[in-house]
Design a protein around this motif. Structure first.
Motif, PDB file in Angstrom:
ATOM      1  N   ALA A 189       0.876  -1.419  -0.101  1.00 51.52           N
ATOM      2  CA  ALA A 189       0.028  -0.123  -0.087  1.00 51.52           C
ATOM      3  C   ALA A 189       0.790   1.445   0.212  1.00 51.52           C
ATOM      4  O   ALA A 189       0.531   2.235  -0.643  1.00 51.52           O
ATOM      5  N   GLU A 190       1.960   1.226   0.623  1.00 48.80           N
ATOM      6  CA  GLU A 190       2.806   2.292   0.809  1.00 48.80           C
ATOM      7  C   GLU A 190       3.439   2.738  -0.546  1.00 48.80           C
ATOM      8  O   GLU A 190       3.570   3.950  -1.105  1.00 48.80           O
ATOM      9  N   SER A 191       3.740   1.571  -1.386  1.00 48.12           N
ATOM     10  CA  SER A 191       4.347   1.732  -2.831  1.00 48.12           C
ATOM     11  C   SER A 191       3.490   2.306  -3.793  1.00 48.12           C
ATOM     12  O   SER A 191       3.659   3.179  -4.341  1.00 48.12           O
ATOM     13  N   ASP A 192       2.138   2.215  -3.587  1.00 49.21           N
ATOM     14  CA  ASP A 192       0.962   2.741  -4.260  1.00 49.21           C
ATOM     15  C   ASP A 192       0.973   4.177  -3.850  1.00 49.21           C
ATOM     16  O   ASP A 192       0.754   5.208  -4.831  1.00 49.21           O
ATOM     17  N   TYR A 193       1.012   4.525  -2.647  1.00 52.21           N
ATOM     18  CA  TYR A 193       1.087   5.989  -2.222  1.00 52.21           C
ATOM     19  C   TYR A 193       2.349   6.651  -2.806  1.00 52.21           C
ATOM     20  O   TYR A 193       2.133   7.834  -3.401  1.00 52.21           O
ATOM     21  N   VAL A 194       3.390   5.976  -2.645  1.00 52.62           N
ATOM     22  CA  VAL A 194       4.719   6.833  -3.400  1.00 52.62           C
ATOM     23  C   VAL A 194       4.746   6.765  -4.945  1.00 52.62           C
ATOM     24  O   VAL A 194       4.752   8.050  -5.259  1.00 52.62           O
ATOM     25  N   ARG A 195       4.254   6.052  -5.777  1.00 51.18           N
ATOM     26  CA  ARG A 195       3.741   6.034  -6.800  1.00 51.18           C
ATOM     27  C   ARG A 195       2.988   7.078  -7.486  1.00 51.18           C
ATOM     28  O   ARG A 195       3.032   7.801  -8.436  1.00 51.18           O
ATOM     29  N   VAL A 211      10.168  -2.777  -0.246  1.00 56.63           N
ATOM     30  CA  VAL A 211      11.138  -3.592   0.349  1.00 56.63           C
ATOM     31  C   VAL A 211      11.019  -3.645   1.870  1.00 56.63           C
ATOM     32  O   VAL A 211      10.609  -2.631   2.555  1.00 56.63           O
ATOM     33  N   LEU A 212      11.049  -5.044   2.389  1.00 58.32           N
ATOM     34  CA  LEU A 212      10.986  -5.203   3.749  1.00 58.32           C
ATOM     35  C   LEU A 212      12.315  -5.427   4.190  1.00 58.32           C
ATOM     36  O   LEU A 212      13.137  -6.521   3.639  1.00 58.32           O
ATOM     37  N   VAL A 213      12.905  -4.843   5.300  1.00 58.51           N
ATOM     38  CA  VAL A 213      14.457  -5.202   5.700  1.00 58.51           C
ATOM     39  C   VAL A 213      14.300  -5.636   7.166  1.00 58.51           C
ATOM     40  O   VAL A 213      13.671  -4.707   8.058  1.00 58.51           O
ATOM     41  N   PHE A 214      14.760  -6.704   7.731  1.00 59.82           N
ATOM     42  CA  PHE A 214      14.413  -7.297   9.095  1.00 59.82           C
ATOM     43  C   PHE A 214      15.896  -7.004   9.610  1.00 59.82           C
ATOM     44  O   PHE A 214      16.955  -7.448   9.207  1.00 59.82           O
ATOM     45  N   VAL A 215      15.835  -6.352  10.707  1.00 62.13           N
ATOM     46  CA  VAL A 215      17.219  -5.911  11.407  1.00 62.13           C
ATOM     47  C   VAL A 215      17.311  -6.969  12.685  1.00 62.13           C
ATOM     48  O   VAL A 215      16.505  -6.841  13.457  1.00 62.13           O
ATOM     49  N   GLY A 216      18.741  -7.380  12.839  1.00 64.16           N
ATOM     50  CA  GLY A 216      18.794  -8.260  13.931  1.00 64.16           C
ATOM     51  C   GLY A 216      18.185  -9.711  14.264  1.00 64.16           C
ATOM     52  O   GLY A 216      18.275 -10.069  15.496  1.00 64.16           O
ATOM     53  N   VAL A 217      17.711 -10.005  13.265  1.00 65.21           N
ATOM     54  CA  VAL A 217      16.991 -11.261  13.503  1.00 65.21           C
ATOM     55  C   VAL A 217      17.934 -12.497  13.481  1.00 65.21           C
ATOM     56  O   VAL A 217      18.829 -12.447  12.837  1.00 65.21           O
ATOM     57  N   ALA A 218      17.399 -13.638  14.364  1.00 71.92           N
ATOM     58  CA  ALA A 218      18.429 -14.726  14.024  1.00 71.92           C
ATOM     59  C   ALA A 218      18.159 -15.670  12.949  1.00 71.92           C
ATOM     60  O   ALA A 218      19.209 -16.003  12.357  1.00 71.92           O
ATOM     61  N   SER A 219      16.982 -15.659  12.305  1.00 71.48           N
ATOM     62  CA  SER A 219      16.793 -16.103  11.131  1.00 71.48           C
ATOM     63  C   SER A 219      15.608 -15.771  10.307  1.00 71.48           C
ATOM     64  O   SER A 219      14.632 -15.299  10.814  1.00 71.48           O
ATOM     65  N   LEU A 220      15.696 -15.799   9.098  1.00 68.42           N
ATOM     66  CA  LEU A 220      14.538 -15.180   8.102  1.00 68.42           C
ATOM     67  C   LEU A 220      14.282 -16.288   6.915  1.00 68.42           C
ATOM     68  O   LEU A 220      15.111 -16.596   6.273  1.00 68.42           O
ATOM     69  N   HIS A 221      12.964 -16.466   6.998  1.00 69.12           N
ATOM     70  CA  HIS A 221      12.321 -17.437   6.126  1.00 69.12           C
ATOM     71  C   HIS A 221      11.514 -16.674   5.307  1.00 69.12           C
ATOM     72  O   HIS A 221      10.658 -16.154   5.620  1.00 69.12           O
ATOM     73  N   ARG A 222      11.797 -16.912   3.921  1.00 68.35           N
ATOM     74  CA  ARG A 222      11.110 -16.031   2.937  1.00 68.35           C
ATOM     75  C   ARG A 222      10.212 -17.057   2.163  1.00 68.35           C
ATOM     76  O   ARG A 222      10.548 -18.025   1.581  1.00 68.35           O
ATOM     77  N   ALA A 223       8.832 -17.026   2.366  1.00 65.87           N
ATOM     78  CA  ALA A 223       7.994 -18.057   1.574  1.00 65.87           C
ATOM     79  C   ALA A 223       8.131 -17.435   0.107  1.00 65.87           C
ATOM     80  O   ALA A 223       8.318 -16.081  -0.092  1.00 65.87           O
ATOM     81  N   ASN A 227       4.055 -11.098  -4.710  1.00 66.20           N
ATOM     82  CA  ASN A 227       3.478  -9.543  -4.873  1.00 66.20           C
ATOM     83  C   ASN A 227       4.531  -8.598  -5.048  1.00 66.20           C
ATOM     84  O   ASN A 227       4.492  -7.542  -5.012  1.00 66.20           O
ATOM     85  N   GLY A 228       5.705  -9.199  -5.511  1.00 65.79           N
ATOM     86  CA  GLY A 228       6.756  -8.195  -5.806  1.00 65.79           C
ATOM     87  C   GLY A 228       7.759  -7.604  -4.606  1.00 65.79           C
ATOM     88  O   GLY A 228       8.441  -6.791  -4.992  1.00 65.79           O
ATOM     89  N   ILE A 229       7.577  -8.185  -3.489  1.00 68.20           N
ATOM     90  CA  ILE A 229       8.023  -7.579  -2.176  1.00 68.20           C
ATOM     91  C   ILE A 229       9.539  -7.983  -2.234  1.00 68.20           C
ATOM     92  O   ILE A 229       9.449  -9.295  -1.938  1.00 68.20           O
ATOM     93  N   ARG A 230      10.365  -7.471  -2.076  1.00 66.71           N
ATOM     94  CA  ARG A 230      11.808  -7.883  -1.702  1.00 66.71           C
ATOM     95  C   ARG A 230      11.985  -7.994  -0.423  1.00 66.71           C
ATOM     96  O   ARG A 230      11.582  -6.707   0.356  1.00 66.71           O
ATOM     97  N   VAL A 231      12.457  -9.007   0.221  1.00 68.33           N
ATOM     98  CA  VAL A 231      12.684  -9.179   1.652  1.00 68.33           C
ATOM     99  C   VAL A 231      14.214  -9.468   1.935  1.00 68.33           C
ATOM    100  O   VAL A 231      14.934 -10.397   1.259  1.00 68.33           O
TER     101      VAL A 231
END
Length: 268
Positions: A189-195, A211-223, A227-231
């Motif tokens: 939704a934020e991307s649509d607003y920026v556009r 883009v979603l950026v996760f900071v300090g996590v022990a592990s990150l599992h991307r399903a 929807n074109g979101i980079r993680v």
């Protein structure tokens, strides 16, 4: 957006308002059929490429120092809130010495995460990228980071979860197996607003992706997302640096010049 199952309407709207603002309204469902284009509006001329000609972009006033978002530091929104309503230095020192938690802990944690991601993004400047931080939106929220460069425009949402196990799906995210958070849906939704904002002030189509950026996590599992979101984790945002082919150097500067205006983002 059409909510087809009416008994879920209240819950869906509550979730949307949480991320898009309380001014969200509900209109009637769209008709199943519409009149032929020739009956509803006059034909418009087309460009040689077969597209409708772009509208003339709106003109922004001269950029003043107070309106220049390039002056914002990473975490600008949180820095302002902490300066306005946060604890004093003495209160913070006392809580640290006594190892007491406080209501401000999550704010300082979030600030640290945004600052880490901000430092990683600034490394991309040598590759022709421009970065803005803490862009206040018209609904009272803010865009953590906006990256503008040859690979397009990316609105970057930073989430700090120290030592956590994070699972990311198409629209929802789970932290340590807990309740789902609509991080993906909110970023989209934020991307649509920026556009919409950038299209108003640029004479060309501006490609925007979340883009979603996760900071300090022990592990990150991307399903597998559709929807074109980079993680990424914080050190992985450098993967955006080599991207090209979306904007010329002149277009990058034009988008950056428009995006720097604080007032451009507050117009409703």
């Amino acid at each position: 957006m059409t909510i087809k199952v009416q008994e879920h309407q209240k819950e869906a709207l509550a979730l949307l308002r949480k991320h898009l603002g309380n001014d969200l309204s509900v209109g009637p469902a769209p008709a199943t059929a519409s009149a032929p284009p020739s009956a509803s509006r006059a034909p418009q001329s087309m460009t040689p490429e077969g597209r409708q000609p772009a509208e003339r972009p709106a003109v922004l006033p001269p950029l003043s120092a107070s309106e220049d978002l390039a002056r914002n530091r990473p975490g600008a929104k949180l820095l302002g809130l902490i300066a306005e309503r946060g604890p004093s230095t003495a209160q913070r020192l006392r809580a640290k010495l006594l190892r007491q938690s406080s209501e401000w802990d999550s704010w300082y944690t979030g600030l640290g995460g945004e600052q880490k991601v901000g430092r990683e993004l600034e490394r991309l400047s040598s590759l022709g990228w421009r970065t803005l931080h803490g862009i206040e939106k018209s609904n009272g929220g803010d865009i953590d980071h906006l990256l503008i460069g040859p690979g397009g425009v990316f609105n970057i949402n930073t989430k700090t979860h120290k030592g956590a196990t994070v699972w990311v799906g198409d629209a929802m995210t789970k932290v340590n197996g807990g309740q789902p958070h609509p991080y993906g849906a909110a970023s989209k939704a934020e991307s649509d607003y920026v556009r919409r904002v950038l299209r108003r002030y640029c004479a060309f189509d501006v490609p925007v992706a979340p883009v979603l950026v996760f900071v300090g996590v022990a592990s990150l599992h991307r399903a597998a997302t559709q929807n074109g979101i980079r993680v990424y984790q914080e050190r992985e945002v450098s993967a955006l640096g080599p991207l090209t082919g979306k904007l010329t150097s002149e277009q990058v500067e034009a988008v950056y010049a428009a995006a720097r205006h604080r007032g451009a983002w507050l117009r409703t």
